[in-house]
Design an enzyme around this catalytic site. Structure first.
Site, PDB file in Angstrom:
ATOM      1  N   TYR A  55       0.820  -1.205   0.000  1.00  0.00           N
ATOM      2  CA  TYR A  55       0.000   0.000   0.000  1.00  0.00           C
ATOM      3  C   TYR A  55       0.861   1.265   0.000  1.00  0.00           C
ATOM      4  O   TYR A  55       1.771   1.419   0.808  1.00  0.00           O
ATOM      5  CB  TYR A  55      -0.945   0.054   1.210  1.00  0.00           C
ATOM      6  CG  TYR A  55      -1.603   1.433   1.320  1.00  0.00           C
ATOM      7  CD1 TYR A  55      -2.609   1.794   0.412  1.00  0.00           C
ATOM      8  CD2 TYR A  55      -1.177   2.363   2.256  1.00  0.00           C
ATOM      9  CE1 TYR A  55      -3.179   3.057   0.452  1.00  0.00           C
ATOM     10  CE2 TYR A  55      -1.747   3.639   2.301  1.00  0.00           C
ATOM     11  CZ  TYR A  55      -2.748   3.974   1.403  1.00  0.00           C
ATOM     12  OH  TYR A  55      -3.298   5.230   1.439  1.00  0.00           O
ATOM     13  N   HIS A  85      -2.884  16.725  -3.767  1.00  0.00           N
ATOM     14  CA  HIS A  85      -3.273  16.928  -2.370  1.00  0.00           C
ATOM     15  C   HIS A  85      -3.052  18.369  -1.894  1.00  0.00           C
ATOM     16  O   HIS A  85      -3.457  18.720  -0.781  1.00  0.00           O
ATOM     17  CB  HIS A  85      -2.506  15.968  -1.463  1.00  0.00           C
ATOM     18  CG  HIS A  85      -3.017  14.558  -1.514  1.00  0.00           C
ATOM     19  ND1 HIS A  85      -3.265  13.898  -2.696  1.00  0.00           N
ATOM     20  CD2 HIS A  85      -3.342  13.672  -0.535  1.00  0.00           C
ATOM     21  CE1 HIS A  85      -3.697  12.675  -2.448  1.00  0.00           C
ATOM     22  NE2 HIS A  85      -3.771  12.517  -1.134  1.00  0.00           N
ATOM     23  N   ASN A 197       1.742  12.045   4.798  1.00  0.00           N
ATOM     24  CA  ASN A 197       1.172  11.433   5.995  1.00  0.00           C
ATOM     25  C   ASN A 197       1.913  11.984   7.212  1.00  0.00           C
ATOM     26  O   ASN A 197       3.077  12.367   7.128  1.00  0.00           O
ATOM     27  CB  ASN A 197       1.335   9.923   5.948  1.00  0.00           C
ATOM     28  CG  ASN A 197       0.119   9.206   5.377  1.00  0.00           C
ATOM     29  OD1 ASN A 197       0.069   7.997   5.401  1.00  0.00           O
ATOM     30  ND2 ASN A 197      -0.849   9.937   4.870  1.00  0.00           N
ATOM     31  N   TYR A 279     -14.816  35.782  43.743  1.00  0.00           N
ATOM     32  CA  TYR A 279     -14.167  34.526  43.355  1.00  0.00           C
ATOM     33  C   TYR A 279     -12.993  34.736  42.397  1.00  0.00           C
ATOM     34  O   TYR A 279     -12.009  33.988  42.424  1.00  0.00           O
ATOM     35  CB  TYR A 279     -15.178  33.596  42.678  1.00  0.00           C
ATOM     36  CG  TYR A 279     -16.201  32.974  43.593  1.00  0.00           C
ATOM     37  CD1 TYR A 279     -16.254  33.287  44.951  1.00  0.00           C
ATOM     38  CD2 TYR A 279     -17.134  32.065  43.098  1.00  0.00           C
ATOM     39  CE1 TYR A 279     -17.196  32.716  45.779  1.00  0.00           C
ATOM     40  CE2 TYR A 279     -18.084  31.484  43.922  1.00  0.00           C
ATOM     41  CZ  TYR A 279     -18.122  31.820  45.262  1.00  0.00           C
ATOM     42  OH  TYR A 279     -19.055  31.251  46.080  1.00  0.00           O
ATOM     43  N   ARG A 282     -10.282  35.497  44.866  1.00  0.00           N
ATOM     44  CA  ARG A 282     -10.125  34.525  45.951  1.00  0.00           C
ATOM     45  C   ARG A 282      -9.805  33.123  45.429  1.00  0.00           C
ATOM     46  O   ARG A 282      -9.081  32.351  46.081  1.00  0.00           O
ATOM     47  CB  ARG A 282     -11.422  34.486  46.759  1.00  0.00           C
ATOM     48  CG  ARG A 282     -11.275  33.807  48.090  1.00  0.00           C
ATOM     49  CD  ARG A 282     -12.557  33.532  48.841  1.00  0.00           C
ATOM     50  NE  ARG A 282     -13.725  34.286  48.475  1.00  0.00           N
ATOM     51  CZ  ARG A 282     -14.968  33.885  48.781  1.00  0.00           C
ATOM     52  NH1 ARG A 282     -15.151  32.733  49.415  1.00  0.00           N
ATOM     53  NH2 ARG A 282     -16.011  34.602  48.443  1.00  0.00           N
ATOM     54  N   PHE A 328      -1.108   7.932  11.544  1.00  0.00           N
ATOM     55  CA  PHE A 328      -1.353   9.295  11.067  1.00  0.00           C
ATOM     56  C   PHE A 328      -2.588   9.929  11.705  1.00  0.00           C
ATOM     57  O   PHE A 328      -2.843  11.118  11.535  1.00  0.00           O
ATOM     58  CB  PHE A 328      -1.553   9.292   9.550  1.00  0.00           C
ATOM     59  CG  PHE A 328      -2.528   8.241   9.090  1.00  0.00           C
ATOM     60  CD1 PHE A 328      -3.860   8.299   9.436  1.00  0.00           C
ATOM     61  CD2 PHE A 328      -2.097   7.162   8.327  1.00  0.00           C
ATOM     62  CE1 PHE A 328      -4.761   7.319   9.033  1.00  0.00           C
ATOM     63  CE2 PHE A 328      -2.986   6.179   7.908  1.00  0.00           C
ATOM     64  CZ  PHE A 328      -4.324   6.263   8.262  1.00  0.00           C
ATOM     65  N   GLU A 412     -11.698   6.425   4.529  1.00  0.00           N
ATOM     66  CA  GLU A 412     -11.309   7.185   5.726  1.00  0.00           C
ATOM     67  C   GLU A 412     -12.602   7.661   6.389  1.00  0.00           C
ATOM     68  O   GLU A 412     -13.013   8.814   6.274  1.00  0.00           O
ATOM     69  CB  GLU A 412     -10.393   8.335   5.308  1.00  0.00           C
ATOM     70  CG  GLU A 412      -9.097   7.794   4.697  1.00  0.00           C
ATOM     71  CD  GLU A 412      -8.352   8.800   3.835  1.00  0.00           C
ATOM     72  OE1 GLU A 412      -8.726   9.983   3.833  1.00  0.00           O
ATOM     73  OE2 GLU A 412      -7.398   8.389   3.149  1.00  0.00           O
TER      74      GLU A 412
END
Length: 495
Positions: A55, A85, A197, A279, A282, A328, A412
């Site tokens: 792959y 990409h 990746n 607060y 404090r 990844f 995915e």
């Protein structure tokens, strides 16, 4: 020039940040070079001997994993991957974070589990050391097959594509190579995946944010103590015995720090009319302390991430394994980055409340801290600004990691959205810094109305340093430059 040698030694968040901020150079150690060469040699032999597809090495990517690629097209496959990409859009990622991306990508590749060529890693180092900053965009990564889109933009210039900023100019990858006398890297099999990746976009944002958050946490204690003094607050809530019966580490640390900051103060020692403080004063140990404890957890996760190999497939030469898995995936740091957003929001939220109290016209402070109220609005509107920013932070606290949208035809099918967590985390960091700067602006003004009494030497030094850049406001004047100078003060000084 100081050089950081990338080896198997542990890289801390603070070290990574300082390498970039201090302008250090980086270089591979001999051991790292050998690991990279060993892994690449193993991968080449494995490809030559294998009769089954591997792959991302001899196949297409994502849902195209069943398509085998001929050997003579493996290099083009990698370039095609990077070009297709590079789909980033939106605002540019800030330069410091891009440089962190390069550093962390080199760190990850140096472990010898990615199959990169040594020349490729060395060129990334050339980018870093020559202050070549690839143009990377904030939007495009879903943070699950790694940071594919931003890392494509980061690495396109390796092959003469994409764009970089160099010496104040925007150059194409081809123009950069010509200017530097470099030849484009000829990518080998698997290298496109090794480069694209990985979680280096998310991790770089996380490192930058974490380093800034540590500074802001210290500033919150210091500025909060200045506000306590200006508000004529009480010291009893910071007594150690109180916190030992609820011994959260951050709570104990915060109370101890505030006690130290108050040492020698005339203001804190004077008799108090008010029995209790609100607060936001404090409960600083409980709130600031919870933030510290949260940050410790987040930093531990980021620390692990930046010392990891996060591309796919993982190449393990010594075990004779090439395994397609999921290192990844950004979930391990997406959740903590969302958590850090929430923690920093609390620092900003409680800071804005202290600012609100300082302008309220109570405890012998003039209304809106105006020396001559009525004709002058004084510090009425800086609190508006702090409130607006605090509200925006609350909106940004919606966890990105709560969402997932399937991609790549369902291959995915669960993603982390960690890149969205990363980019909004940077905004929360910047917002929190501005809120604290506005509190400092108000608290210094309020302290002037307590004269001639003095605070502690530590607080008086902070006040004196701040007054060198931001004056006491006697009558109404344009305020935004003072707020900008207060922000710069926090960035340039130590708490």
């Amino acid at each position: 020039m100081q050089i950081h040698h990338i080896s198997a030694d542990h890289l801390t968040v603070e070290q990574a940040y300082n390498i970039v901020i201090e302008g250090m150079h980086i270089a591979l150690s001999d051991a790292a070079r050998q690991r990279i060469l060993h892994c690449r040699e193993y991968l080449d032999k494995k490809i030559a001997a294998s009769e089954v597809p591997i792959y991302g090495v001899t196949t297409g990517f994502g849902s195209l994993c069943k398509v085998s690629i001929d050997e003579d097209k493996l290099s083009q496959l990698q370039i095609n991957l990077m070009m297709s990409h590079a789909c980033g859009t939106g605002e540019r990622v800030r330069k410091d974070i891009v440089r962190l991306m390069i550093l962390l990508k080199v760190q990850s590749l140096s472990y010898g589990f990615s199959g990169c060529q040594l020349d490729t890693v060395e060129r990334l180092i050339d980018f870093f050391n020559n202050d070549v900053c690839p143009i990377v965009y904030q939007q495009g990564s879903v943070g699950a097959s790694g940071d594919l889109v931003p890392l494509a933009h980061l690495c396109l210039p390796l092959v003469g594509l994409g764009e970089v900023e160099y010496q104040g100019e925007i150059l194409s990858g081809a123009e950069l190579n010509k200017k530097m006398g470099w030849k484009p890297i000829r990518l080998a099999s698997k290298e496109g995946l090794a480069l694209l990746n990985g979680t280096q976009n998310m991790s770089a944002h996380a490192v930058w944010s974490m380093a800034k958050a540590n500074r802001l946490s210290r500033w919150a204690d210091t500025i909060g103590t200045l506000s306590l003094e200006a508000f004529d607050g009480r010291k009893e809530p910071f007594t150690d015995a109180v916190h030992q019966v609820r011994p959260h580490r951050g709570q104990i640390e915060t109370a101890a720090r505030i006690r130290t900051l108050l040492e020698g103060s005339e203001l804190i020692a004077q008799p108090k009319v008010n029995v209790q403080d609100p607060y936001s004063f404090r409960c600083m140990p409980q709130v600031h302390g919870a933030v510290k404890d949260s940050m410790r957890y987040v930093e531990s996760v980021i620390d692990t991430e930046i010392n990891s190999a996060t591309d796919n497939p993982t190449v393990c030469p010594d075990d004779d394994l090439i395994i397609s898995a999921g290192n990844f995936h950004g979930e391990p740091i997406a959740l903590p980055m969302d958590f850090l957003c929430l923690a920093l929001n609390e620092l900003g939220s409680i800071s804005e409340r202290r600012t609100y109290k300082l302008v309220g016209g109570t405890r012998d402070l003039p209304s809106f801290l105006a020396a001559h109220p009525g004709l002058n609005s004084g510090f009425m509107i800086p609190q508006y600004t702090a409130a607006a920013i605090a509200s925006q932070n609350k909106m940004l606290c919606m966890p990105s990691s709560a969402d997932t949208i399937p991609t790549s035809q369902g291959q995915e099918d669960h993603v982390s959205m960690g890149a969205n967590a990363a980019t909004k985390l940077v905004k929360v960091v910047e917002n929190t810094e501005r809120i604290l700067a506005i509190e400092l602006f108000n608290a210094a003004q309020a302290l002037d109305f307590r004269r001639p009494l003095k605070s502690s030497p530590a607080i008086e030094k902070l006040y004196a340093d701040f007054r060198k850049v931001v004056p006491f406001v006697e009558n109404d004047e344009v305020m935004y430059p003072h707020i900008a100078h207060a922000v710069e003060f926090l960035q340039q000084h130590e708490a």
